[in-house]
Design a protein around this motif. Structure first.
Motif, PDB file in Angstrom:
ATOM      1  N   ASP A  39       3.757   2.939   5.442  1.00  0.00           N
ATOM      2  CA  ASP A  39       4.757   3.584   4.779  1.00  0.00           C
ATOM      3  C   ASP A  39       6.218   3.282   5.508  1.00  0.00           C
ATOM      4  O   ASP A  39       7.115   2.867   5.605  1.00  0.00           O
ATOM      5  CB  ASP A  39       4.523   4.914   4.617  1.00  0.00           C
ATOM      6  CG  ASP A  39       5.721   4.996   3.137  1.00  0.00           C
ATOM      7  OD1 ASP A  39       6.396   4.898   2.792  1.00  0.00           O
ATOM      8  OD2 ASP A  39       6.243   6.552   2.740  1.00  0.00           O
ATOM      9  N   SER A  47      -7.145   0.840  10.950  1.00  0.00           N
ATOM     10  CA  SER A  47      -8.254   0.042  10.225  1.00  0.00           C
ATOM     11  C   SER A  47      -9.231   0.076   9.870  1.00  0.00           C
ATOM     12  O   SER A  47      -9.887  -0.637  10.148  1.00  0.00           O
ATOM     13  CB  SER A  47      -6.722  -0.813   9.213  1.00  0.00           C
ATOM     14  OG  SER A  47      -5.766  -0.647   9.077  1.00  0.00           O
ATOM     15  N   ASN A  52       0.503   4.415  -3.101  1.00  0.00           N
ATOM     16  CA  ASN A  52       0.630   5.962  -2.441  1.00  0.00           C
ATOM     17  C   ASN A  52       1.424   6.314  -2.882  1.00  0.00           C
ATOM     18  O   ASN A  52       1.411   7.644  -3.076  1.00  0.00           O
ATOM     19  CB  ASN A  52       0.358   5.190  -1.462  1.00  0.00           C
ATOM     20  CG  ASN A  52      -0.960   5.321  -0.560  1.00  0.00           C
ATOM     21  OD1 ASN A  52      -2.769   5.410  -1.298  1.00  0.00           O
ATOM     22  ND2 ASN A  52      -1.201   5.012   0.468  1.00  0.00           N
ATOM     23  N   SER A  53       3.414   6.257  -3.406  1.00  0.00           N
ATOM     24  CA  SER A  53       3.732   6.349  -3.500  1.00  0.00           C
ATOM     25  C   SER A  53       4.154   6.760  -5.408  1.00  0.00           C
ATOM     26  O   SER A  53       5.261   7.286  -5.926  1.00  0.00           O
ATOM     27  CB  SER A  53       5.832   5.923  -3.350  1.00  0.00           C
ATOM     28  OG  SER A  53       5.739   4.646  -3.780  1.00  0.00           O
ATOM     29  N   ASN A  82      -6.749  -2.085   1.549  1.00  0.00           N
ATOM     30  CA  ASN A  82      -7.025  -1.649   2.792  1.00  0.00           C
ATOM     31  C   ASN A  82      -7.796  -2.547   3.324  1.00  0.00           C
ATOM     32  O   ASN A  82      -8.257  -2.956   4.631  1.00  0.00           O
ATOM     33  CB  ASN A  82      -7.610   0.202   2.526  1.00  0.00           C
ATOM     34  CG  ASN A  82      -6.987   1.489   2.370  1.00  0.00           C
ATOM     35  OD1 ASN A  82      -6.592   0.806   2.865  1.00  0.00           O
ATOM     36  ND2 ASN A  82      -7.382   2.280   2.250  1.00  0.00           N
ATOM     37  N   LEU A 120       0.769  -1.291  -0.113  1.00  0.00           N
ATOM     38  CA  LEU A 120       0.083   0.450   0.376  1.00  0.00           C
ATOM     39  C   LEU A 120       1.011   1.209  -0.346  1.00  0.00           C
ATOM     40  O   LEU A 120       0.647   2.429  -1.112  1.00  0.00           O
ATOM     41  CB  LEU A 120      -0.503  -0.004   0.918  1.00  0.00           C
ATOM     42  CG  LEU A 120      -1.531   1.548   1.417  1.00  0.00           C
ATOM     43  CD1 LEU A 120      -2.794   1.504  -0.178  1.00  0.00           C
ATOM     44  CD2 LEU A 120      -2.518   1.189   2.620  1.00  0.00           C
ATOM     45  N   ALA A 121       1.838   1.313   1.195  1.00  0.00           N
ATOM     46  CA  ALA A 121       2.852   2.223   1.174  1.00  0.00           C
ATOM     47  C   ALA A 121       3.796   3.010  -0.560  1.00  0.00           C
ATOM     48  O   ALA A 121       3.436   3.383  -1.090  1.00  0.00           O
ATOM     49  CB  ALA A 121       3.879   1.474   1.335  1.00  0.00           C
ATOM     50  N   ALA A 170      -6.103   0.287  -3.982  1.00  0.00           N
ATOM     51  CA  ALA A 170      -6.288   1.082  -2.441  1.00  0.00           C
ATOM     52  C   ALA A 170      -7.636   0.012  -1.496  1.00  0.00           C
ATOM     53  O   ALA A 170      -6.837  -0.188  -0.607  1.00  0.00           O
ATOM     54  CB  ALA A 170      -6.120   2.303  -2.500  1.00  0.00           C
ATOM     55  N   ALA A 201      -7.421   8.228   6.694  1.00  0.00           N
ATOM     56  CA  ALA A 201      -6.731   7.123   5.147  1.00  0.00           C
ATOM     57  C   ALA A 201      -5.765   7.611   5.733  1.00  0.00           C
ATOM     58  O   ALA A 201      -4.129   6.952   4.784  1.00  0.00           O
ATOM     59  CB  ALA A 201      -7.474   7.219   4.464  1.00  0.00           C
ATOM     60  N   ASN A 202      -5.146   9.575   5.505  1.00  0.00           N
ATOM     61  CA  ASN A 202      -3.642   9.646   5.670  1.00  0.00           C
ATOM     62  C   ASN A 202      -3.116   9.550   6.540  1.00  0.00           C
ATOM     63  O   ASN A 202      -2.118   8.653   6.478  1.00  0.00           O
ATOM     64  CB  ASN A 202      -4.095  11.195   5.299  1.00  0.00           C
ATOM     65  CG  ASN A 202      -2.626  12.021   5.494  1.00  0.00           C
ATOM     66  OD1 ASN A 202      -1.713  12.209   4.414  1.00  0.00           O
ATOM     67  ND2 ASN A 202      -2.661  13.322   5.959  1.00  0.00           N
ATOM     68  N   ARG A 233      -3.353   6.473   7.858  1.00  0.00           N
ATOM     69  CA  ARG A 233      -2.634   4.955   8.252  1.00  0.00           C
ATOM     70  C   ARG A 233      -1.615   4.774   6.494  1.00  0.00           C
ATOM     71  O   ARG A 233      -0.957   4.101   6.792  1.00  0.00           O
ATOM     72  CB  ARG A 233      -4.223   4.262   7.814  1.00  0.00           C
ATOM     73  CG  ARG A 233      -3.974   2.924   7.348  1.00  0.00           C
ATOM     74  CD  ARG A 233      -5.529   1.845   6.687  1.00  0.00           C
ATOM     75  NE  ARG A 233      -5.680   2.595   6.321  1.00  0.00           N
ATOM     76  CZ  ARG A 233      -7.519   2.855   6.067  1.00  0.00           C
ATOM     77  NH1 ARG A 233      -7.707   3.437   6.674  1.00  0.00           N
ATOM     78  NH2 ARG A 233      -7.941   3.553   4.309  1.00  0.00           N
ATOM     79  N   THR A 234      -1.997   5.552   5.859  1.00  0.00           N
ATOM     80  CA  THR A 234      -1.010   5.268   4.854  1.00  0.00           C
ATOM     81  C   THR A 234       0.356   6.126   5.222  1.00  0.00           C
ATOM     82  O   THR A 234       1.371   4.918   4.741  1.00  0.00           O
ATOM     83  CB  THR A 234      -1.716   6.433   3.653  1.00  0.00           C
ATOM     84  OG1 THR A 234      -2.549   6.116   2.583  1.00  0.00           O
ATOM     85  CG2 THR A 234      -0.276   6.474   2.421  1.00  0.00           C
TER      86      THR A 234
END
Length: 537
Positions: free
Chosen positions: A462, A537, A346-347, A408, A342-343, A404, A454-455, A457-458
């Protein structure tokens, strides 16, 4: 009605050519099965192991098929290497087309089997109406050659669909599943020896070599826990590819399968005996159907593949029930890989995402022999969610929102724990239990905007990914982003729910303390991050 020989005699010499298919000998059937097996295992290796994805793999092999078929059509005679290369590529491509219908479009195997059977009947019908023969020994004109290769492609698709449908109905292991097509081919050989139609017998056997070769490949490649020999798709592909090359080399040198001349009039068939053997085939078909019905009603676990969904709705599980059935260390490993994937998503590193999710697939498959016996239903539940992740990330045109969401959802399930007492929950977070009852993680996150959660958690995922990759400095730097994001959101979040804000603030403080320790302990850091990730989560 004109005979085959008469129609060939009427064909202008300019349009006639040497027969460009091999003589049907024992070598023909041996190499046909080898091609089918290596086609199946090689496609699985590219699609799954390398993470190329089903659609991309299909596009690649469609392009390769165009090249191989063009090469075959351009030859003036039968060339073993070119002919069997075309068969291998057709095997892979026909299989992939069936898999697309099943895995990507959700078409039931019963439907795809019926559709491909209908398409094959149409191809044979038009071919026979135009040429008055379906014999492999009469491929001496361009139209017949085109009909032949189209029929071969459809037989591979049909063989794939019916073979997979059989496994779905019976739940047989790969080793057992080999026996059915093998037995049916033996029955066809017997019918041929007793006077059945040569052309009908040939095409029936040709269709059945597809599930036979595929099941043989699955038996060799599947792990021992699944009833296989555990060679893996890569080793199986190499072994069979070497066998194919050795056989083709032998045939090229010996020319033992070359039809040197145009076909002459064949011996007169015995119509009475052929009708009798049609009855024999009908009996074999009924007996096979009865066997499948019987096997379907026996207790067995339905096969779970890449395209299968989660547990049946009739007996749903909660994520807490699923994860509580398995060792925490295993669940933590899956959660770490999922968070890392997931990290990377998101990158914006899609290639790294596809590679990393293959680690998840391998870890899950390796753990199957241990986990599945503990709780079949829980294993199926998580297996379905992992399959959903694989499908989303390996789509030909991946949608980041869908990817995502799938990650998630899986991360939420892997981060879910059985209900704890307030004191235990607070202790797990590293903060003393307040006098008032703290909220459980889900009510805490439910109090705040999903975008904010969500932010957080991301960033947490990461940070965990950087820690697990051995980059302590990067993890410490990244956790500062979490601290800043949390502090910036405090004026908005704290008034919404003071108690929920305090709960999460305590967990974040525990993370900051663990990662900023003078002598940080990785286990403590990981535990703090996983605890926060569970709450988020």
């Amino acid at each position: 009605m004109a005979t085959t020989t008469e129609r060939l005699s009427a064909t202008p010499d300019a349009r006639r050519m040497l027969n460009k298919v091999p003589e049907v000998t024992i070598w023909f059937w041996v190499i046909k099965i080898l091609c089918t097996t290596v086609g199946e295992s090689f496609a699985d290796w590219i699609n799954t192991t390398l993470g190329v994805g089903l659609i991309n793999t299909s596009l690649i092999f469609t392009a390769v098929l165009a090249g191989a078929l063009g090469w075959q059509l351009s030859t003036k005679r039968y060339v073993p290497f070119v002919y069997w290369l075309t068969v291998v590529v057709l095997s892979v491509t026909g299989t992939l087309y069936t898999d697309i219908l099943t895995d990507s479009q959700g078409v039931p195997l019963a439907v795809s089997s019926s559709v491909f059977a209908g398409v094959l009947a149409v191809v044979f019908g038009i071919w026979y109406a135009r040429e008055r023969t379906l014999s492999i020994h009469s491929i001496v004109t361009r139209p017949r050659e085109l009909f032949y290769w189209l029929a071969v492609l459809v037989t591979f698709a049909l063989g794939t669909a019916t073979g997979d449908w059989t496994l779905e109905l019976t739940g047989w292991t790969p080793g057992v599943s080999v026996l059915l097509p093998l037995g049916l081919i033996a029955a066809i050989v017997l019918a041929w020896r007793l006077g059945a139609s040569v052309v009908l017998s040939f095409w029936l056997a040709y269709i059945l070599t597809r599930p036979l070769g595929a099941n043989l490949g699955d038996w060799l490649a599947s792990p021992g826990s699944d009833g296989g020999l555990g060679l893996g798709t890569a080793v199986t592909s190499v072994v069979f590819l070497v066998a194919i090359l050795a056989t083709v080399l032998y045939l090229t040198r010996s020319r033992s399968d070359v039809i040197e001349t145009h076909p002459q009039a064949a011996g007169v068939a015995n119509p009475v005996r052929e009708r009798i053997m049609l009855g024999y085939y009908a009996v074999v078909a009924v007996a096979t159907a009865a066997l499948l019905v019987w096997a379907n009603h026996q207790p067995h676990a339905a096969p779970v593949g890449e395209g299968d969904g989660p547990a049946p709705a009739s007996a749903p599980l909660t994520p807490e029930q699923a994860t509580s059935s398995f060792p925490p260390a295993d669940i933590a490993n899956f959660r770490t890989i999922t968070a890392d994937t997931l990290a990377k998503l998101n990158s914006g590193d899609q290639a790294a995402v596809t590679t990393r999710v293959t680690d998840l697939e391998k870890a899950w498959d390796d753990a199957q022999p241990t986990l599945e016996p503990k709780n079949q239903q829980a294993w199926t539940f998580l297996d379905g969610e992992i399959d959903h992740v694989l499908k989303a990330l390996r789509a030909s045109n991946p949608d980041k929102a869908t990817e995502a969401d799938a990650l998630n959802t899986l991360l939420t399930s892997l981060s879910s724990t059985p209900p704890q007492s307030p004191t235990a929950a607070a202790g797990a977070a590293g903060t003393p239990a307040p006098a008032t009852t703290p909220p459980a993680p889900k009510p805490a996150t439910a109090s705040f905007p999903p975008a904010d959660i969500a932010n957080f958690r991301t960033i947490t995922a990461d940070t965990l990914a950087k820690l697990n990759s051995g980059h302590q400095a990067a993890a410490t730097t990244r956790v500062t982003d979490l601290e800043k994001a949390w502090d910036d959101a405090q004026p908005t979040l704290e008034p919404k729910n003071q108690q929920a804000w305090t709960f999460l603030d305590g967990e974040i403080d525990h993370v900051l303390k663990a990662l900023r320790a003078s002598n940080p302990d990785k286990a403590t850091e990981t535990d703090a991050l996983n605890t926060l990730l569970t709450s988020l989560s």
